[in-house]
Every structure is written in C-alpha cells, then in structure tokens.
Motif scaffolding. Structure first.
Motif, PDB file in Angstrom:
ATOM      1  N   ARG A 181       0.661  -1.347   0.230  1.00  0.00           N
ATOM      2  CA  ARG A 181       0.145  -0.186   0.090  1.00  0.00           C
ATOM      3  C   ARG A 181       1.288   0.720   0.021  1.00  0.00           C
ATOM      4  O   ARG A 181       2.131   1.452   0.534  1.00  0.00           O
ATOM      5  N   ASP A 182       0.616   2.496  -0.959  1.00  0.00           N
ATOM      6  CA  ASP A 182       0.774   3.601  -0.293  1.00  0.00           C
ATOM      7  C   ASP A 182       0.840   4.113   0.777  1.00  0.00           C
ATOM      8  O   ASP A 182       0.440   3.754   1.773  1.00  0.00           O
ATOM      9  N   ARG A 183       2.541   4.645   1.399  1.00  0.00           N
ATOM     10  CA  ARG A 183       2.040   4.861   2.343  1.00  0.00           C
ATOM     11  C   ARG A 183       0.930   6.488   2.683  1.00  0.00           C
ATOM     12  O   ARG A 183       0.513   6.986   2.084  1.00  0.00           O
ATOM     13  N   ASP A 184       0.465   6.056   4.332  1.00  0.00           N
ATOM     14  CA  ASP A 184      -0.615   7.447   4.819  1.00  0.00           C
ATOM     15  C   ASP A 184      -0.471   8.363   4.305  1.00  0.00           C
ATOM     16  O   ASP A 184       0.314   8.710   4.428  1.00  0.00           O
ATOM     17  N   PHE A 189       2.582  13.127   4.961  1.00  0.00           N
ATOM     18  CA  PHE A 189       2.719  11.534   4.849  1.00  0.00           C
ATOM     19  C   PHE A 189       3.016  10.779   6.084  1.00  0.00           C
ATOM     20  O   PHE A 189       4.121  11.776   5.862  1.00  0.00           O
ATOM     21  N   ARG A 226      -4.447   4.234  -0.446  1.00  0.00           N
ATOM     22  CA  ARG A 226      -3.851   3.951   0.831  1.00  0.00           C
ATOM     23  C   ARG A 226      -4.623   4.324   1.880  1.00  0.00           C
ATOM     24  O   ARG A 226      -5.984   4.303   1.196  1.00  0.00           O
ATOM     25  N   SER A 227      -4.765   4.364   2.612  1.00  0.00           N
ATOM     26  CA  SER A 227      -5.339   4.948   4.645  1.00  0.00           C
ATOM     27  C   SER A 227      -5.069   6.216   4.605  1.00  0.00           C
ATOM     28  O   SER A 227      -3.381   6.797   4.186  1.00  0.00           O
TER      29      SER A 227
END
Length: 421
Positions: free
Chosen positions: A75-78, A90, A219-220
C-alpha cells in the motif's frame, strides 16, 4: 484442565483455538448465532499479533488468513488531510513491515473454524460465580453467590439465562467492552465512555468519483477537523494486495478495492444520530460534518457507502495506567482483551492485543500444567503481562482521541498521530 471462555469475539476465539490445539478441554460460549454477524473496522495485525496467532492456530489457517489479507507493504504510505481535503503530508514508508489488514468477519470465521465443535453459539451468559470458600455476596448481574449445595472445591461456574450452569477449572472472560466477567471481578465498571461516537461503513472504490479516487489513492489516511471531528479512511484490497498469493485459499469478504471508513465526532454533538441506522445514519452524517466546515467532496466516501454496512457505536476506554487494569487478585476467573483494556479503534491495535493476550495465557497455562507453577500463580503472571500490553495500546489510542477532542491544528494532530513527513 477444563477451561470455559465467555465470549466468541476475536480474543475469545483465539484462546479457544489455542486451547483446543494444545489438547485442553475447552468450551467457548457466545450469544451470537452466526459468527459473520459482526461489524466494525477492518483489523490490523502487526508482526507481534501474527506471531501470537501462529502459536494458537494450525499453519494452514495462518496461510488462509494471509491469502485473505491485504499487506500493508503493498500500500502507498498513509496520508493526512484537513477538513477541506488539503493534503498535509504522509506517514512513514510501509514497505519494510509485515503488517496486514483483514476483514473482521474473515478473521472471526477462520478462528471459529479452528475452535470447531467447542464453540457454542446462541448461549447467553447471565453470571459467573466462584466455588467453595471464594463464594459470597451478589455479582453484578444480581445473582446470589452464597447459596448452599454448590460444591466446595472452589471451581468457578458459568451461569446461563436458559441452561444449566457449567463448572470449570478456569473461566476466562473475553466478552468485550461491556464484560460481565470483568465487572464481576472488579465489583464495578472497568472502562468508561471516551467522549467520541464513531460511525463506520464500507465504500467500494469504484463507486467514488474520479476526483475522489485520485485524491484518496491506494492508501489509508486520516483527516481531522474542528469541534471534535475526524474521518479515517482505510484502503483494503485483499485480492490486489494479498499478503500471500494463493487464490485457492482466499476467503476474504472484501473482493475488490474498498475504503473501510470510520467517522468520529464528539459525543456531545452526536445526539442527532441517536437511533438512526443504515441509510438514515449514512445520509445524516455528512450534514453533521458540513456544520463543522468539512468540504462536500471529502464526505463522498460516506455518502456513497453501502447502507447495510453503516453502524454507529460509542468509544469506550479503560485507564491507560497499567496498575488500574485487571484490579483484582489472581484467581480461577480472569479476563482478556477489551474486557480488561477496552481500547478505542484509533490505535488500530485492540484486536491484535487480544490475540497476544490469548497466546500469553496459553503459555502460562502450559507452565501450570507441567507442574512448574500453580494455576492461580500462572494466572497472576498472565495478568501482570496483560496490564503492560493493555497500557501500551491504550496510551496510543487515547492520544489520538484527546487530539480529536481538543480540536488541535490538523497539522499538529497528523504529526502526532502518524509521524507526518
């Protein structure tokens, strides 16, 4: 040794699975009639929680879990936003960790399978009592513990609303935030409302506009706003981001890219939501956030949610002080998970802590079974470790709660919660 577990949530099922695997006589009782009837956020399991789970269930069940889970490293970083959708920054890179996200229903179903016939659904526990010299008084359910003819061997008993009592060598309360067992042990409540009402739901990524899909990304993230308002949007894709590429083992409830979100608002402002469910609750929530200055497009993930997935609940929290948790002398009745250290979901560690509790209790019971320590001493050692674990996750969860309620600067809140960069 016969162990009775009160409650078939994540912690209770994890313990029941571990006890069954090690050859204990175990019975897990839960009032639900179907393990799939559960709500809440998706569950994050860090490396410690996964290690504990491997102690409790067979390897093939762990593989099925990973095949049905979304790996954080994919996942992409939050991200962190303000109420207008402005990107603030981020969180740290996720590529180096082994953490996973999994649907609560998926995890509960797998654990129930591991417990097998030792899980008894549709059974409502009405009280617990100590046997022998430990009896006396009235428990929190109004049940007299001092009656004659109940045996003098000190064995605890579990009482049911519509069935005969069950006696055990050890009773473990895994019955959640409103635990009857923990209340009995402590002589009163063991947690209190945290001041926030949460509303959770599920929204398919494909149901959002192209602009919101671009903004949220894969992402979250967390957005914070004024007057005690916040919105967490968790990205879950157990197919595209599977922790284990084994489609034949997959059993995830989520079958496509999905945002599982949680809206948070100060309890004092949530009176307008009381009694609402489903579509009515989903449709009323954006107005409450717009009153607090939130931009309309940031609320699209709420407005387009599956109405059957939307539910409201009150955040509860125990004390963050380890010495205040499990405030009772060790004995043949104990408790674990949210029954002891009720944790707001803002830490993302509550379920993992319950699984770690279960593994720790199993280890200490193994010591007692081998004659190294007495049962009560083993329980005492387990409770000491559980107090430390509970304090850790509660401290993290309440830090976020306090920031939301204080309506601090969104930049400050994001930096404190997630390591804004």
């Amino acid at each position: 040794m016969r162990v009775v577990v009160v409650g078939g949530g994540i912690g209770g099922l994890a313990l029941g699975a571990g006890l069954r695997r090690r050859g204990y006589e175990v019975a897990v009782f839960d009032r639900d009639t179907d393990v799939a009837h559960t709500g809440g956020y998706h569950i994050t399991l860090d490396e410690r929680a996964q290690s504990a789970l491997r102690e409790l269930v067979e390897p093939h069940l762990v593989r099925r879990l990973l095949a049905s889970a979304s790996a954080l490293r994919h996942r992409d970083r939050d991200a962190f936003w303000d109420r207008r959708g402005l990107l603030l920054g981020f969180g740290p890179e996720l590529g180096g960790g082994a953490g996973v996200d999994v649907d609560r229903i998926t995890l509960r179903t797998l654990l129930a399978e591991a417990v097998g016939d030792d899980l008894h659904l549709g059974r409502t526990v009405s009280g617990v009592e100590r046997g022998g010299a430990d009896r006396g008084g009235v428990d929190q359910g109004g049940l007299d513990r001092g009656g004659a003819g109940r045996g003098g061997d000190g064995a605890p008993r579990v009482l049911f609303a519509d069935a005969a009592p069950v006696t055990a060598d050890l009773v473990v309360g895994a019955d959640g935030t409103h635990s009857l067992v923990a209340r009995h042990l402590a002589g009163g409540p063991v947690n209190s409302p945290a001041g926030i009402v949460g509303v959770s739901g599920r929204t398919a990524r494909g149901d959002l506009s192209a602009g919101e899909r671009r903004r949220l990304g894969l992402r979250s993230g967390l957005a914070t706003g004024p007057r005690g308002s916040a919105l967490y949007v968790g990205f879950l894709d157990p197919v595209g981001n599977a922790a284990l590429d084994a489609p034949e083992l997959r059993m995830s409830r989520t079958t496509g890219p999905t945002y599982i979100w949680g809206a948070m608002v100060a309890e004092a402002a949530a009176a307008c939501l009381r009694g609402l469910r489903g579509a009515e609750l989903r449709d009323a929530l954006p107005g409450l956030f717009r009153e607090r200055g939130w931009a309309g497009h940031t609320l699209e993930v709420i407005a387009r949610a599956d109405p059957d997935s939307v539910a409201a609940y009150r955040f509860h929290a125990a004390s963050t002080r380890a010495g205040d948790l499990a405030p009772w002398p060790a004995g043949r009745i104990t408790a674990l998970g949210d029954a002891v250290h009720a944790t707001p979901p803002t830490a993302g560690m509550g379920a993992g802590a319950a699984i770690r509790d279960a593994a720790a209790l199993l280890r200490h019971l193994g010591d007692a079974g081998e004659g190294g320590t007495a049962l009560v001493e083993a329980v005492g050692r387990f409770e000491a470790g559980m107090r430390r674990r509970g304090s850790e996750v509660l401290t993290l969860g309440m830090r976020t709660v306090r920031l939301i309620l204080a309506a601090d600067s969104p930049v400050d809140a994001a930096a404190e919660v997630g390591g804004l960069r």
